[in-house]
Design an enzyme around this catalytic site. Structure first.
Site, PDB file in Angstrom:
ATOM      1  N   HIS A  47       0.830  -1.217   0.000  1.00 19.47           N
ATOM      2  CA  HIS A  47       0.000   0.000   0.000  1.00 19.47           C
ATOM      3  C   HIS A  47       0.867   1.270   0.000  1.00 19.47           C
ATOM      4  CE1 HIS A  47      -2.834   2.988   1.846  1.00 19.47           C
ATOM      5  NE2 HIS A  47      -3.656   2.386   1.009  1.00 19.47           N
TER       6      HIS A  47
ATOM      7  N   SER B 122      -9.889 -14.149  -0.950  1.00 20.16           N
ATOM      8  CA  SER B 122      -9.956 -12.704  -1.192  1.00 20.16           C
ATOM      9  C   SER B 122     -11.239 -12.383  -1.951  1.00 20.16           C
ATOM     10  CB  SER B 122      -8.749 -12.244  -2.013  1.00 20.16           C
ATOM     11  OG  SER B 122      -9.003 -10.953  -2.542  1.00 20.16           O
TER      12      SER B 122
HETATM   13  C1  LIG Z   1      -6.663   0.443   2.747  1.00 24.26           C
HETATM   14  C2  LIG Z   1      -5.318  -0.078   3.028  1.00 24.26           C
HETATM   15  C3  LIG Z   1      -4.428   0.613   3.863  1.00 24.26           C
HETATM   16  C4  LIG Z   1      -4.702   1.997   4.383  1.00 24.26           C
HETATM   17  O1  LIG Z   1      -5.782   2.033   5.167  1.00 24.26           O
HETATM   18  P1  LIG Z   1      -6.485   3.434   5.535  1.00 24.26           P
HETATM   19  O2  LIG Z   1      -7.489   2.969   6.519  1.00 24.26           O
HETATM   20  O3  LIG Z   1      -7.064   3.960   4.248  1.00 24.26           O
HETATM   21  O4  LIG Z   1      -5.454   4.334   6.103  1.00 24.26           O
HETATM   22  C5  LIG Z   1      -3.218   0.035   4.153  1.00 24.26           C
HETATM   23  N1  LIG Z   1      -2.883  -1.154   3.647  1.00 24.26           N
HETATM   24  C6  LIG Z   1      -3.700  -1.850   2.839  1.00 24.26           C
HETATM   25  C7  LIG Z   1      -3.267  -3.185   2.316  1.00 24.26           C
HETATM   26  C8  LIG Z   1      -4.937  -1.330   2.487  1.00 24.26           C
HETATM   27  O5  LIG Z   1      -5.736  -2.013   1.661  1.00 24.26           O
END
Ligand SMILES: *Cc1c(COP(=O)(O)O)cnc(C)c1O
Length: 389
Positions: free
Chosen positions: A136, A337
Site C-alpha cells: 500500500h 480474497s
Molecule cells: C486500505 C489499506 C491501507 C490503508 O488504510 P487506511 O485505513 O485507508 O489508512 C493500508 N494497507 C492496505 C493493504 C490497504 O488495503
C-alpha cells in the site's frame, strides 16, 4: 444534570436557530449526491452495509479517547472500557498471546502501519525495511517520514512477495536487522505474503533479530473467518498488525485497530502529567465513537455472523468472475480474497463505478453491500462500452 439531555448545555443554543433556506438546500443536495454515488460503489473495500442507529444518542457528547485505553486518566469522557474489549476481541481474532498484547483503536490502516514501524524502528534503529512492490502507498510515505533505510522487493504475478528476491536481498544486507512489512491482503489483488516462508528465510540466514509487521487492512477481518487461512497472526510470528475498521466491518467514518507485543510498546511509553496517563498512541485526541461502533458491530454479528457475511462476499465474487469471464475480461481472485481483478475497462466505466485501477488492471471488491444486481448493472454498462469501441 441529566445524563441523556445534552440540550441542557448552553452551547446547544445553536440548535434552536432555524436553518437558512440555503443551508437546508445545500444539505439536501449533498445528501442526494451521496445517495446516488453509493449505488455504484464497487472498487473500494469500504463496507456500506451497517446499521448503527442504536448509537445515535452518543453523537451528542464530546467523546475523546485520548491516552492509553488500558490505563486510568483524568480525562474521563471516553469509551476506554469499550475500547479495551474491542482490542481483546481483535487480539483473539489475530491469535495473540493475551499476556503480551497491547493495542488501540485508531484512524485507520495508515496509522496502524505507522505505529508498527515506529515500534520496529525504536527496537532496531539500524534496521532495514523490506516491502514488496504491491504494498500500500501509505508505507513509502511512512518510511520517508521515519527516515528509514528500506528496499522494495519484487512481487509475483498474483501480488505475493517474490521470496527469492526477498531472500537474496536480505542476504546482501545481513548486517542490518530486517524489518519485514508483510502484506496480509494486498490493496490491488488481495494477496497474502506467506509468513511461514518468510520466517524460514530469516531462519536460514541465521539473523540475530527481526521484526515483522502485518498490514492486514482488509484481510485481517476475513482470514479469522475462513476454514483454511494461510498463517496471518501473532501465532505465525508477527510483532504487530494493522486492521482497518471501516473496511470489512464498516463504519460511517474511517477507523482501525493496531495491535502489538506489549513489551515493545513499553519501550516507547512516556508519562504525561497533563492527561494523567501514559502516552502510548500516535494520535493525541482520538475518536471515542470508533471503539463504540466497532464494539457494537462485533457484538451484532459475532463470529458466526462474520463467517456468513464473508462467505457471501466470496459467492458474489465468484458470480462476478463468471459474468466478467463471459465478456473476456480475464477475471480472477486470490484464494480467500473478495478482490476481483480484471482487464481495465474504459475511463467512463472506471468513473461511473468508482473502480480502482493500476496499469492495465482494474478491480472490484465484493464487500457486503455488493449484490448480484450491482454486478448485473456493471455488466450491462461494460457491454455497452465495449460495443461502442
Ligand atoms: C486500505 C489499506 C491501507 C490503508 O488504510 P487506511 O485505513 O485507508 O489508512 C493500508 N494497507 C492496505 C493493504 C490497504 O488495503
Amino acid at each position: 444534570m441529566s445524563q441523556n439531555r445534552p440540550s441542557d448545555f448552553p452551547s446547544s443554543d445553536a440548535s434552536k436557530n432555524p436553518l437558512s433556506q440555503d443551508t437546508e438546500q445545500r444539505l439536501d443536495e449533498l445528501f442526494e449526491y451521496i445517495k446516488i454515488e453509493s449505488q455504484n460503489f464497487l472498487g473500494y473495500p469500504c463496507n456500506q452495509s451497517f446499521d448503527y442507529s442504536a448509537l445515535d444518542r452518543f453523537v451528542s457528547y464530546a467523546l475523546n479517547n485520548i491516552g492509553d485505553p488500558f490505563l486510568p486518566s483524568t480525562f474521563k469522557l471516553n469509551t476506554h472500557t469499550i475500547e479495551c474489549e474491542v482490542i481483546e476481541q481483535f487480539a483473539r481474532y489475530s491469535r495473540a498471546d493475551p499476556k503480551d498484547i497491547w493495542g488501540y483503536v485508531n484512524n485507520g490502516g495508515t496509522e496502524g502501519n505507522m505505529y508498527g514501524f515506529y515500534l520496529a524502528r525504536e527496537l532496531y534503529p539500524e534496521g532495514m525495511v523490506y516491502y514488496s512492490e504491491d504494498t500500500h502507498y501509505s508505507v513509502s510515505k511512512i518510511l520517508r517520514l521515519l527516515k528509514s533505510k528500506s528496499i522494495m522487493i519484487k512481487s509475483q504475478e498474483n501480488g505475493e512477495v517474490d521470496y527469492d528476491d526477498l531472500r537474496e536481498t536480505i542476504r546482501i544486507h545481513r548486517d542490518s536487522p530486517p524489518i519485514i512489512f508483510a502484506n496480509i491482503g494486498t490493496t490491488m489483488k488481495g494477496a497474502v505474503d506467506n509468513l511461514d516462508t518468510i520466517k524460514k528465510i530469516l531462519h536460514e540466514l541465521a539473523l540475530p533479530g527481526h521484526y515483522i509487521h502485518a498490514d492486514a487492512a482488509l484481510s485481517g477481518m476475513i482470514l479469522p473467518f475462513v476454514d483454511d487461512p494461510v498463517p496471518f497472526g501473532f501465532d505465525a510470528g508477527i510483532d504487530s498488525i494493522s486492521i482497518s475498521g471501516h473496511k470489512m466491518i464498516g463504519a460511517p467514518f474511517p477507523c482501525g485497530v493496531v495491535l502489538a507485543r506489549e513489551k515493545n510498546v513499553k519501550r516507547i511509553a512516556r508519562s504525561v502529567e497533563y492527561i494523567g496517563t501514559l502516552d502510548t498512541t500516535l494520535s493525541g485526541s482520538r475518536n471515542g465513537l470508533s471503539p463504540l461502533f466497532l464494539w457494537y458491530a462485533l457484538r451484532q454479528h459475532g463470529e458466526k455472523g462474520f463467517k456468513r457475511i464473508i462467505q457471501s462476499c466470496f459467492e458474489i465474487a465468484d458470480y462476478a468472475i463468471a459474468e466478467l469471464d463471459q465478456l473476456d475480461l480475464h477475471p480472477w481472485r486470490n484464494k480467500n480474497s473478495n478482490s476481483v481483478v480484471f482487464d481495465r475497462p474504459t475511463e467512463e466505466i472506471v468513473h461511473q463505478w468508482q473502480l480502482a485501477v493500476q496499469g492495465t488492471l482494474a478491480h472490484i471488491i465484493t464487500m457486503p453491500h455488493v449484490g448480484k444486481d450491482h454486478i448485473n448493472r456493471l455488466v450491462i454498462d461494460l457491454k455497452k462500452s465495449m460495443s461502442k469501441s
